[in-house]
Design an enzyme around this catalytic site. Sequence first.
Site, PDB file in Angstrom:
ATOM      1  N   GLY A  15      28.804  -7.096  25.599  1.00 44.29           N
ATOM      2  CA  GLY A  15      30.039  -6.492  26.119  1.00 44.29           C
ATOM      3  C   GLY A  15      29.770  -5.087  26.616  1.00 44.29           C
ATOM      4  O   GLY A  15      29.093  -4.311  25.948  1.00 44.29           O
ATOM      5  N   ASP A 132      32.975  -1.150  19.671  1.00 44.21           N
ATOM      6  CA  ASP A 132      33.386  -1.525  18.309  1.00 44.21           C
ATOM      7  C   ASP A 132      32.923  -0.566  17.202  1.00 44.21           C
ATOM      8  O   ASP A 132      33.469  -0.582  16.110  1.00 44.21           O
ATOM      9  CB  ASP A 132      32.867  -2.923  17.968  1.00 44.21           C
ATOM     10  CG  ASP A 132      33.555  -4.000  18.794  1.00 44.21           C
ATOM     11  OD1 ASP A 132      34.627  -3.722  19.347  1.00 44.21           O
ATOM     12  OD2 ASP A 132      33.010  -5.112  18.894  1.00 44.21           O
TER      13      ASP A 132
HETATM   14  O1  F6P Z   1      32.053  -6.455  21.159  1.00 42.95           O
HETATM   15  C1  F6P Z   1      32.872  -5.770  22.002  1.00 42.95           C
HETATM   16  C2  F6P Z   1      34.147  -6.497  22.258  1.00 42.95           C
HETATM   17  O2  F6P Z   1      34.881  -5.698  23.148  1.00 42.95           O
HETATM   18  C3  F6P Z   1      34.987  -6.880  21.037  1.00 42.95           C
HETATM   19  O3  F6P Z   1      35.771  -5.835  20.515  1.00 42.95           O
HETATM   20  C4  F6P Z   1      35.828  -8.008  21.587  1.00 42.95           C
HETATM   21  O4  F6P Z   1      36.249  -8.839  20.545  1.00 42.95           O
HETATM   22  C5  F6P Z   1      34.859  -8.708  22.491  1.00 42.95           C
HETATM   23  O5  F6P Z   1      33.922  -7.739  22.911  1.00 42.95           O
HETATM   24  C6  F6P Z   1      35.474  -9.373  23.699  1.00 42.95           C
HETATM   25  O6  F6P Z   1      34.475 -10.035  24.384  1.00 42.95           O
HETATM   26  P1  F6P Z   1      34.621 -10.698  25.828  1.00 42.95           P
HETATM   27  O7  F6P Z   1      34.630  -9.585  26.836  1.00 42.95           O
HETATM   28  O8  F6P Z   1      33.456 -11.570  25.989  1.00 42.95           O
HETATM   29  O9  F6P Z   1      35.939 -11.419  25.846  1.00 42.95           O
END
Ligand code: F6P
Length: 328
Positions: A15, A132
């Site tokens: 992410g 996070d």
């Molecule tokens: O790990 C970072 C994060 O932003 C988390 O807080 C969240 O749950 C996740 O990524 C969301 O991921 P994606 O962008 O794949 O939906």
Amino acid sequence: MTQQIKKIAVFTSGGDSPGMNAAIRSVVRASAFNKIDCVAIYRGYQGMIEGDFKQMNARSVNNIINKGGTILKSARCEEFREPEGRKRAYEQLKKEGVDAFVVIGGNGSFTGAVKFTEEFNFPVIGIPGTIDNDILGTSYTIGFDTAINTVVDAIDKIRDTASSHNRLFFVEVMGRDVGHIALNAGVGAGAEEILIPEQNLGLERLLDSLKRSKKSGKSSSIVIVAEGDKTGKNVFELKEYVEEHLPIYDVRVSVLGHMQRGGNPTCFDRVLASRMGVKAVDSLLEGKSNCMVGVKDNKLILTPLAEAIKAHTEIDMELLKVSDIMTI
Ligand code: F6P
């Protein structure tokens, strides 16, 4: 690992988070400063497997320190989880003449890096980039500060309308495994209740607290809910639950979602990213590998990657207490 490093690769993975560009810039410029080659890899491990490389120089990273997202793109790569994928990645790095890499990302990205170094004895340094703030070995990850400021800004706006209409808002923030964003932004924005994955106080307590709020004269309320909270109900179900049990409340829901991952990085994140990039390159040149750069007591430190991925960081109990006291 005493081989001489002449060419470093840098990429972002998992992410994205605000400040990743500042970290890329720092690795590229620290390489130029030390007169070693630097190549960028696009789309994380996927680009490594496909040989999606680009030669960088100090000017390739002009005017990106202020930009959110990542100019190198990011991806979560299934193929790299398999030995065959990692072998292909290694062959591409060798073909390109890369001696070491710097991976900017979170837990998943570091897990891949650990496997890769075990298999190929390849020098690697990690830089923690995730909103996070859940990585062991650092008090702050790149992007966390920006994200909590984004959340506070959004909640300030929600509070305006909540207060005008005497409403209760459930605001969902990111954090599927940890509650750092919810807890910090919750205290910063003056939330009445904060629901986090680390602590399930139960729905009864939520109702009690909302009853107390009304009784004490509060006309509007904000409850922050981390994605991964353990009440067993999502924000929409929480709304229904409260409406059913406390009909005095007019309830609304706001899911902040991916806006939390975007935006210009704060000065804190830019400085942190710049420091970590320099430390990553210096560490590789000193013969260090398989470590993550972190910051503790404002000093840069190295932690073995294998340690960094072992668990999530714990929440600050003092902050929980402060939050409880502030909601009197
Ligand atoms: O790990 C970072 C994060 O932003 C988390 O807080 C969240 O749950 C996740 O990524 C969301 O991921 P994606 O962008 O794949 O939906």
